[in-house]
Write a protein that holds these residues in place. Sequence first.
Motif, short mmCIF file in Angstrom:
data_model
loop_
_atom_site.label_atom_id
_atom_site.label_comp_id
_atom_site.label_asym_id
_atom_site.label_seq_id
_atom_site.Cartn_x
_atom_site.Cartn_y
_atom_site.Cartn_z
N UNK A 22 -0.52 -1.57 -9.61
CA UNK A 22 -0.33 -0.84 -8.37
C UNK A 22 -0.54 0.65 -8.63
N UNK A 23 -1.38 1.32 -7.83
CA UNK A 23 -1.72 2.72 -8.07
C UNK A 23 -0.53 3.67 -8.10
N UNK A 24 0.51 3.36 -7.29
CA UNK A 24 1.63 4.27 -7.16
C UNK A 24 2.80 3.93 -8.07
N UNK A 25 2.57 3.05 -9.07
CA UNK A 25 3.64 2.68 -10.00
C UNK A 25 3.10 2.53 -11.41
N UNK A 26 3.84 3.06 -12.38
CA UNK A 26 3.57 2.82 -13.79
C UNK A 26 4.61 1.83 -14.30
N UNK A 169 5.11 6.88 -8.53
CA UNK A 169 4.26 8.07 -8.63
C UNK A 169 4.02 8.66 -7.25
N UNK A 170 3.81 9.96 -7.19
CA UNK A 170 3.49 10.62 -5.93
C UNK A 170 1.99 10.53 -5.68
N UNK A 243 -6.40 9.86 2.32
CA UNK A 243 -6.46 8.40 2.15
C UNK A 243 -5.32 7.91 1.25
N UNK A 244 -5.04 8.64 0.18
CA UNK A 244 -3.96 8.25 -0.72
C UNK A 244 -2.59 8.43 -0.05
N UNK A 245 -2.41 9.50 0.70
CA UNK A 245 -1.15 9.71 1.41
C UNK A 245 -0.89 8.59 2.42
N UNK A 247 -2.02 5.46 2.24
CA UNK A 247 -1.71 4.21 1.55
C UNK A 247 -0.41 4.28 0.76
N UNK A 248 0.07 5.48 0.51
CA UNK A 248 1.39 5.61 -0.11
C UNK A 248 2.47 5.14 0.87
N UNK A 249 2.29 5.40 2.16
CA UNK A 249 3.26 5.00 3.18
C UNK A 249 3.03 3.56 3.64
N UNK A 250 1.78 3.20 3.83
CA UNK A 250 1.45 1.86 4.32
C UNK A 250 0.21 1.37 3.57
N UNK A 251 0.42 0.63 2.47
CA UNK A 251 -0.69 0.25 1.60
C UNK A 251 -1.59 -0.85 2.16
N UNK A 252 -2.61 -0.44 2.91
CA UNK A 252 -3.59 -1.40 3.41
C UNK A 252 -4.87 -1.37 2.59
#
Length: 310
Positions: A22-26, A169-170, A243-245, A247-252
């Motif tokens: 997942x892009x927003x998690x390590x 991750x932010x 685009x990243x902001x 998908x950070x809130x609603x990952x589609x």
Amino acid sequence: MNFQQPAPLIRPVQPDVEMKPLPFYDVLDVLIKPSSLGVTTTQRDNQEEYFILKAEQVRKLFVSREILPGGRMNYNVQIQLRFCLSETSCPQEDNYPNSLAIKVNDKLFRLPGYALPPKNGMKQKSPGRALNITSLVKHTSSVPNKISVTWAPEIGKIYSMSVYLVRQLTSHLVLQRLTMKGTSNPDHSRAQIKEKLTADPDSEVAITSLRVSLMCPLGKMRLTLPCRAVTCSHLQCFDAALYLQMNEKKPTWLCPVCDKKAAYESLIIDGTWGSTPVRHLRGLPQTHAYPHCHYLIQMLSNLNGEVVKQ
């Protein structure tokens, strides 16, 4: 009278299933490896899994916590529960079993997410996503944590569950990682333009110009970091930060231009746009052809709609 005994639980032990990153998690640690949910002949199945946090893992949770207004706790380091199909052909995306119900340490965990609109009059299955169960986990290394899962079996499908210790991750950090991947070769864009201009040489209507907007389709503002997925065939870009902001809130992870899948790993900063300084882009009209490919274009349209030669 003959009574049928329930079929025994068929449960492969920790199959070789790999979850898609997942892009927003390590991922910091694996607490429960992907473990198949057993299948019986009953209408609903149930399974329990246990894990114990190590002292260092408890410390990471403690130092990452933030007290929010109202006394609520927010954790940058989290305990994450994930479900997927038990497939080993490729990394698996999050996918929920039917009628999924979860209890963590005997407390009900409510599934987040959003409902999809009905398709052909039929209710669609909610998209799977990683689940943050940190608030229900015992933050101690002396007591085990229990996860109880209940679901409705599906013919021909077996699911797996897994638990991880992750760091959130932010979007700013994820954007930095994206820019570190570099940019696409401008020659690729040139080849795309040439292909579009010569796509159908036998057609009576020849394509004489290509128009590419400098406005992001997401924020309706000037592009600052033009980006697109390598899986997309269009020239139009969208702004990477927006685009990243989103998908950070609603990952589609859907392309805002063509509405096709545009996963994080397929994103690339467009090298043709990137070769032109942003301060120069701001002085250009809302629609503009790629500056390094003008020799491929016979005609361009200006802001007044007049046709000019170049």
